[in-house]
Design a protein around this motif. Structure first.
Motif, PDB file in Angstrom:
ATOM      1  N   ALA A  17      99.204  35.194  -5.250  1.00 26.72           N
ATOM      2  CA  ALA A  17      98.509  35.886  -6.332  1.00 26.72           C
ATOM      3  C   ALA A  17      98.259  34.905  -7.466  1.00 26.72           C
ATOM      4  N   VAL A  18      97.183  35.159  -8.241  1.00 24.50           N
ATOM      5  CA  VAL A  18      96.808  34.317  -9.377  1.00 24.50           C
ATOM      6  C   VAL A  18      96.327  35.221 -10.513  1.00 24.50           C
ATOM      7  N   VAL A  19      96.782  34.937 -11.736  1.00 30.71           N
ATOM      8  CA  VAL A  19      96.309  35.663 -12.916  1.00 30.71           C
ATOM      9  C   VAL A  19      96.066  34.664 -14.035  1.00 30.71           C
ATOM     10  N   VAL A  20      95.189  35.039 -14.970  1.00 33.75           N
ATOM     11  CA  VAL A  20      94.857  34.203 -16.125  1.00 33.75           C
ATOM     12  C   VAL A  20      95.059  35.029 -17.387  1.00 33.75           C
ATOM     13  N   GLY A  21      95.710  34.434 -18.394  1.00 33.25           N
ATOM     14  CA  GLY A  21      95.924  35.147 -19.642  1.00 33.25           C
ATOM     15  C   GLY A  21      96.667  34.291 -20.642  1.00 33.25           C
ATOM     16  N   ASN A  22      97.155  34.936 -21.708  1.00 28.50           N
ATOM     17  CA  ASN A  22      97.873  34.257 -22.795  1.00 28.50           C
ATOM     18  C   ASN A  22      99.361  34.556 -22.661  1.00 28.50           C
ATOM     19  N   PHE A  23     100.023  33.862 -21.750  1.00 32.54           N
ATOM     20  CA  PHE A  23     101.421  34.164 -21.428  1.00 32.54           C
ATOM     21  C   PHE A  23     102.400  33.370 -22.288  1.00 32.54           C
ATOM     22  N   THR A  24     102.177  32.072 -22.457  1.00 34.42           N
ATOM     23  CA  THR A  24     103.125  31.244 -23.202  1.00 34.42           C
ATOM     24  C   THR A  24     102.900  31.287 -24.709  1.00 34.42           C
ATOM     25  N   GLY A  25     101.799  31.856 -25.156  1.00 34.81           N
ATOM     26  CA  GLY A  25     101.528  31.943 -26.586  1.00 34.81           C
ATOM     27  C   GLY A  25     100.248  32.703 -26.838  1.00 34.81           C
ATOM     28  N   PRO A  26     100.065  33.227 -28.069  1.00 34.90           N
ATOM     29  CA  PRO A  26      98.850  34.014 -28.375  1.00 34.90           C
ATOM     30  C   PRO A  26      97.565  33.228 -28.195  1.00 34.90           C
ATOM     31  N   ASP A  27      97.604  31.910 -28.423  1.00 34.57           N
ATOM     32  CA  ASP A  27      96.409  31.084 -28.333  1.00 34.57           C
ATOM     33  C   ASP A  27      96.393  30.190 -27.099  1.00 34.57           C
ATOM     34  N   ASP A  28      97.371  30.348 -26.207  1.00 34.75           N
ATOM     35  CA  ASP A  28      97.443  29.538 -24.986  1.00 34.75           C
ATOM     36  C   ASP A  28      96.704  30.234 -23.854  1.00 34.75           C
ATOM     37  N   LEU A  29      95.858  29.485 -23.152  1.00 34.37           N
ATOM     38  CA  LEU A  29      95.205  30.004 -21.951  1.00 34.37           C
ATOM     39  C   LEU A  29      95.983  29.493 -20.748  1.00 34.37           C
ATOM     40  N   ASN A  30      96.604  30.426 -20.007  1.00 32.35           N
ATOM     41  CA  ASN A  30      97.499  30.063 -18.912  1.00 32.35           C
ATOM     42  C   ASN A  30      96.941  30.492 -17.562  1.00 32.35           C
ATOM     43  N   LEU A  31      97.188  29.659 -16.578  1.00 36.66           N
ATOM     44  CA  LEU A  31      96.952  29.988 -15.175  1.00 36.66           C
ATOM     45  C   LEU A  31      98.314  30.181 -14.530  1.00 36.66           C
ATOM     46  N   VAL A  32      98.600  31.392 -14.068  1.00 39.66           N
ATOM     47  CA  VAL A  32      99.885  31.734 -13.455  1.00 39.66           C
ATOM     48  C   VAL A  32      99.661  31.935 -11.969  1.00 39.66           C
ATOM     49  N   ILE A  33     100.373  31.151 -11.156  1.00 35.58           N
ATOM     50  CA  ILE A  33     100.190  31.145  -9.706  1.00 35.58           C
ATOM     51  C   ILE A  33     101.504  31.548  -9.035  1.00 35.58           C
ATOM     52  N   ALA A  34     101.422  32.520  -8.126  1.00 38.93           N
ATOM     53  CA  ALA A  34     102.574  32.923  -7.321  1.00 38.93           C
ATOM     54  C   ALA A  34     102.458  32.297  -5.944  1.00 38.93           C
ATOM     55  N   LYS A  35     103.468  31.499  -5.580  1.00 37.32           N
ATOM     56  CA  LYS A  35     103.536  30.876  -4.260  1.00 37.32           C
ATOM     57  C   LYS A  35     104.803  31.348  -3.572  1.00 37.32           C
ATOM     58  N   PHE A  67      99.550  41.883 -18.884  1.00 35.74           N
ATOM     59  CA  PHE A  67      99.163  42.956 -19.789  1.00 35.74           C
ATOM     60  C   PHE A  67      99.802  42.696 -21.148  1.00 35.74           C
ATOM     61  N   ARG A  68      99.263  43.355 -22.177  1.00 34.33           N
ATOM     62  CA  ARG A  68      99.782  43.150 -23.525  1.00 34.33           C
ATOM     63  C   ARG A  68      99.918  44.487 -24.235  1.00 34.33           C
ATOM     64  N   PRO A  69     101.147  44.975 -24.427  1.00 32.98           N
ATOM     65  CA  PRO A  69     101.356  46.190 -25.231  1.00 32.98           C
ATOM     66  C   PRO A  69     100.926  45.975 -26.678  1.00 32.98           C
ATOM     67  N   GLN A  70     100.769  47.066 -27.408  1.00 32.60           N
ATOM     68  CA  GLN A  70     100.217  46.988 -28.755  1.00 32.60           C
ATOM     69  C   GLN A  70     101.096  46.196 -29.717  1.00 32.60           C
ATOM     70  N   ASN A  71     102.407  46.236 -29.555  1.00 37.40           N
ATOM     71  CA  ASN A  71     103.300  45.563 -30.499  1.00 37.40           C
ATOM     72  C   ASN A  71     103.693  44.155 -30.058  1.00 37.40           C
ATOM     73  N   GLU A  72     103.011  43.612 -29.051  1.00 37.60           N
ATOM     74  CA  GLU A  72     103.316  42.278 -28.553  1.00 37.60           C
ATOM     75  C   GLU A  72     102.233  41.293 -28.998  1.00 37.60           C
ATOM     76  N   SER A  73     102.650  40.044 -29.271  1.00 37.27           N
ATOM     77  CA  SER A  73     101.700  39.016 -29.705  1.00 37.27           C
ATOM     78  C   SER A  73     101.155  38.201 -28.549  1.00 37.27           C
ATOM     79  N   GLN A  74     101.760  38.304 -27.367  1.00 42.92           N
ATOM     80  CA  GLN A  74     101.292  37.572 -26.194  1.00 42.92           C
ATOM     81  C   GLN A  74     101.504  38.422 -24.957  1.00 42.92           C
ATOM     82  N   ASP A  75     100.888  37.991 -23.846  1.00 44.67           N
ATOM     83  CA  ASP A  75     100.912  38.787 -22.621  1.00 44.67           C
ATOM     84  C   ASP A  75     102.285  38.795 -21.969  1.00 44.67           C
ATOM     85  N   LEU A  76     102.556  39.877 -21.254  1.00 43.60           N
ATOM     86  CA  LEU A  76     103.736  39.992 -20.409  1.00 43.60           C
ATOM     87  C   LEU A  76     103.287  39.994 -18.950  1.00 43.60           C
TER      88      LEU A  76
END
Length: 353
Positions: A17-35, A67-76
């Motif tokens: 699986a592969v997802v793209v989002g702001n995981f490590t920080g609000p302004d970071d664009l991350n590529l998360v890969i499951a192997k 995903f990002r809940p309303q009270n979170e500054s970065q993705d979970l």
């Protein structure tokens, strides 16, 4: 008594699986890969991908969603394993570590695993996570981000057994699902509202009977448009209940200028896809000392056996029946002005052409 210590000689390389989002920080664009049993987190930089973390998971990752809940500054990160364990992971910027925000076990003792695989979806307003693990059941996980509590889930009976794909709709007051299902008369699209108090489905705002037979994916359209895209092999349909619009699906290159037909799309080349490859073996089928690779390709009901061998392929463009040719040469009529050969000299027994 002898004990065996089992280790992995090489880290897994197959991507689940592969997802793209702001995981490590609000302004970071991350590529998360499951192997398989590992999760790789990369940071997208102007110089390319930069590895950030490589985390081992106690289980084979099958589905990941950001995903990002309303009270979170970065993705979970939501993770589902092959044995139906779920976890919600977050990134702690102060220490650079992965933290578990919540986890749980969502497997059932009875239930028939679905032939179309596992499906996990997240409500756009982050009120719940929906899982389709077994035929005839839709599992709901209320979102509670507390690592001291185990994630609890409950099942809602789903009358439609053969569900092809499912998503949450945007812009709805109550959590609303839209899904493609198949029965004896074809494939259809239906919507249900989730009643959080009674733990049951309520009739949804719209439905569409007899969509394309090969419709296999549904994409929820964000606000302000809302609605859904129904993707098939021969058409893409936008549906919002009161109106819908269908087009033929484009493939591969997008141009800035339209061609003579008014299309901005051009097909460059097509390839046969062998992935995902679940297993493979090298065999000599013809007993000539030349090994051939036999792969278990595809997923779920689309699986197949493929044979791969070394060699070249020749595509014939034109043919002329000229018997008795002794030799052939390619020439340029104007060598100083031309980049390519445009003349063939053919030598026959009785003359040349």
């Amino acid at each position: 008594m002898a004990y065996n210590y089992v280790v992995t000689a090489q880290k897994p390389t197959a991507v689940n699986a592969v997802v793209v989002g702001n995981f490590t920080g609000p302004d970071d664009l991350n590529l998360v890969i499951a192997k398989s049993t590992r999760i790789e987190i990369h940071l997208v930089t102007p110089e390319g991908l930069r590895p950030v973390l490589d985390v081992g998971i106690y289980g084979k990752v099958t589905i990941m969603e950001l995903f990002r809940p309303q009270n979170e500054s970065q993705d979970l990160l939501f993770v589902l394993t092959a044995r139906y364990r779920v976890a919600i992971l977050g990134y702690k910027q102060e220490t650079g570590d992965i933290v578990t925000r919540a986890c749980g076990d969502v497997h059932d003792r009875i239930g028939r695993p679905s032939d179309t695989g596992l499906i996990a979806i997240i409500d756009p307003q982050c009120r719940m996570i929906g899982l389709r693990l077994y035929d005839g059941l839709f599992k709901v996980i209320p979102l509670e981000l507390d690592s001291s509590k185990e994630l609890k889930a409950y099942n809602i009976r789903l009358e439609e057994l053969h569900v092809v794909d499912i998503q949450f709709l945007h812009g709805c007051d109550a959590p609303t699902i839209v899904f493609i299902y198949q029965e004896t008369h074809g494939r259809h699209v239906k919507t249900y509202e989730v009643n959080l108090r009674e733990h049951e489905f309520i009739k949804g705002p719209w439905k569409q009977d007899n969509v394309e037979v090969e419709a296999c994916r549904i994409i929820a359209v964000p606000e302000p448009l809302c609605g859904a895209l129904i993707v098939g092999q021969e058409s893409i349909t936008y549906h919002k209940g009161s109106n819908y619009y269908a087009i033929a699906p484009p493939a591969l290159k997008l141009n800035t200028d339209a061609d003579e037909r008014g299309s901005y799309v051009q097909v460059l080349e097509t390839f046969t896809n062998l992935g995902p490859i679940v297993d493979m073996a090298v065999v000599d089928l013809e007993r000539q000392g030349q090994g051939q690779l036999v792969t278990c390709s595809g997923v779920s009901k689309e699986g197949s056996l493929r044979i791969i061998r070394n060699g070249i392929g020749i595509h014939e463009h034109a043919t002329i029946d000229l018997p008795g040719i002794m030799g052939i040469w390619a020439l340029k009529m104007k060598p100083t002005e031309q980049d390519y050969d445009d003349t063939l000299v053919l030598s026959f027994v009785g003359g040349s052409r």
